[in-house]
Scaffold this motif. Structure first.
Motif, short mmCIF file in Angstrom:
data_model
loop_
_atom_site.label_atom_id
_atom_site.label_comp_id
_atom_site.label_asym_id
_atom_site.label_seq_id
_atom_site.Cartn_x
_atom_site.Cartn_y
_atom_site.Cartn_z
N ARG A 152 13.56 6.32 10.34
CA ARG A 152 12.82 6.93 9.17
C ARG A 152 14.17 7.46 8.30
N GLY A 153 15.33 7.74 9.04
CA GLY A 153 16.79 8.09 8.14
C GLY A 153 17.37 6.82 7.53
N PHE A 154 18.25 6.12 8.35
CA PHE A 154 18.89 5.27 7.83
C PHE A 154 18.35 4.04 7.26
N LEU A 155 17.29 3.29 8.08
CA LEU A 155 16.63 2.24 7.72
C LEU A 155 15.70 2.29 6.45
N PHE A 156 14.99 3.48 6.59
CA PHE A 156 14.00 3.94 5.50
C PHE A 156 14.68 4.08 4.46
N ARG A 157 15.78 4.81 4.26
CA ARG A 157 16.71 4.87 2.99
C ARG A 157 17.00 3.79 2.36
N GLY A 158 17.73 3.11 3.30
CA GLY A 158 18.09 1.82 2.52
C GLY A 158 16.99 0.52 2.04
N VAL A 215 6.82 1.95 0.03
CA VAL A 215 5.59 1.51 0.98
C VAL A 215 5.96 0.21 1.68
N GLY A 216 6.78 -0.57 1.25
CA GLY A 216 7.26 -1.74 1.94
C GLY A 216 8.20 -1.05 3.13
N ALA A 217 9.07 -0.03 2.72
CA ALA A 217 9.95 0.63 3.87
C ALA A 217 9.29 1.11 4.92
N ILE A 218 7.94 1.66 4.42
CA ILE A 218 7.22 2.53 5.67
C ILE A 218 6.66 1.43 6.62
N VAL A 219 6.06 0.36 6.02
CA VAL A 219 5.39 -0.82 6.68
C VAL A 219 6.57 -1.30 8.03
N LEU A 220 7.74 -1.96 7.00
CA LEU A 220 8.77 -2.46 7.92
C LEU A 220 9.24 -1.59 9.18
N THR A 221 9.65 -0.45 8.74
CA THR A 221 10.08 0.50 9.95
C THR A 221 9.08 0.90 10.73
N SER A 222 7.83 0.99 10.47
CA SER A 222 6.86 1.14 11.59
C SER A 222 6.82 0.08 12.41
N PHE A 256 0.34 -1.00 18.87
CA PHE A 256 -0.32 -0.85 17.67
C PHE A 256 -0.47 0.45 17.23
N CYS A 257 -0.76 1.25 18.40
CA CYS A 257 -0.90 2.68 18.11
C CYS A 257 0.34 3.51 17.54
N LEU A 258 1.61 3.02 18.25
CA LEU A 258 2.74 3.51 17.71
C LEU A 258 3.19 3.05 16.37
N PHE A 259 2.53 1.89 15.56
CA PHE A 259 2.72 1.40 14.53
C PHE A 259 1.87 2.27 13.51
N VAL A 260 0.82 2.65 13.88
CA VAL A 260 -0.04 3.47 13.01
C VAL A 260 0.49 4.79 12.90
N PHE A 261 1.08 5.36 14.20
CA PHE A 261 1.75 6.73 14.13
C PHE A 261 3.01 6.31 13.12
N GLY A 262 3.78 5.19 13.50
CA GLY A 262 4.97 5.11 12.48
C GLY A 262 4.61 5.00 11.22
N LEU A 263 3.43 4.62 10.41
CA LEU A 263 2.97 4.74 9.38
C LEU A 263 2.90 6.17 8.74
N ALA A 264 2.22 6.98 9.47
CA ALA A 264 2.09 8.44 9.30
C ALA A 264 3.46 9.11 9.27
N LEU A 265 4.34 8.62 10.09
CA LEU A 265 5.68 9.35 10.03
C LEU A 265 6.48 8.91 8.98
N GLY A 266 6.28 7.58 8.50
CA GLY A 266 6.92 7.09 7.16
C GLY A 266 6.34 7.65 5.92
N TYR A 267 5.14 7.80 6.16
CA TYR A 267 4.55 8.48 4.93
C TYR A 267 5.19 10.21 4.62
N PHE A 268 5.15 10.94 6.02
CA PHE A 268 5.62 12.06 6.06
C PHE A 268 7.17 12.13 5.46
N ARG A 269 7.90 11.14 5.98
CA ARG A 269 9.40 10.89 5.40
C ARG A 269 9.33 11.04 3.95
#
Length: 106
Positions: free
Chosen positions: A27-33, A42-49, A65-78
């Protein structure tokens, strides 16, 4: 390792070190880039998740799959907070709850 030392070592690794490292990579390096590329936020949230969930090879596909969904939430928060530290805190809190409800110290 068992006892207090084992618990402390486990909690530091699982609930502090891992969330800090993972969140600053995903959520830091990859999301930012990726959010500044053609993918947008939105694409970055899905891909990083997706990459984050697939990186957890110790779990089966349903848990990933649960981690993917949780990752979507973390990406949204980020994205909305513009803070990687918020995702570190949320990730750490989930790991703490998981350790004491379904983990080896439950």
């Amino acid at each position: 390792m068992q006892g207090r030392v084992g618990l402390l070592t486990f909690l530091i690794g699982c609930c502090l070190a891992a969330p800090i490292m993972e969140e600053f990579v995903f959520r830091g390096f990859l999301f930012r880039g990726w959010s500044q590329s053609f993918l947008g936020p939105v694409g970055a949230i899905v891909l990083t998740s997706l990459v984050w969930a697939l990186n957890h090879t110790q779990y089966d596909w349903s848990y990933r799959f649960c981690l993917f969904v949780f990752g979507l939430a973390l990406g949204y928060f980020r994205w909305r907070s513009n803070s990687t530290w918020l995702t570190v805190i949320v990730h750490s809190a989930l790991n703490i709850v998981s350790c004491f409800t379904i983990g080896p110290y439950a």
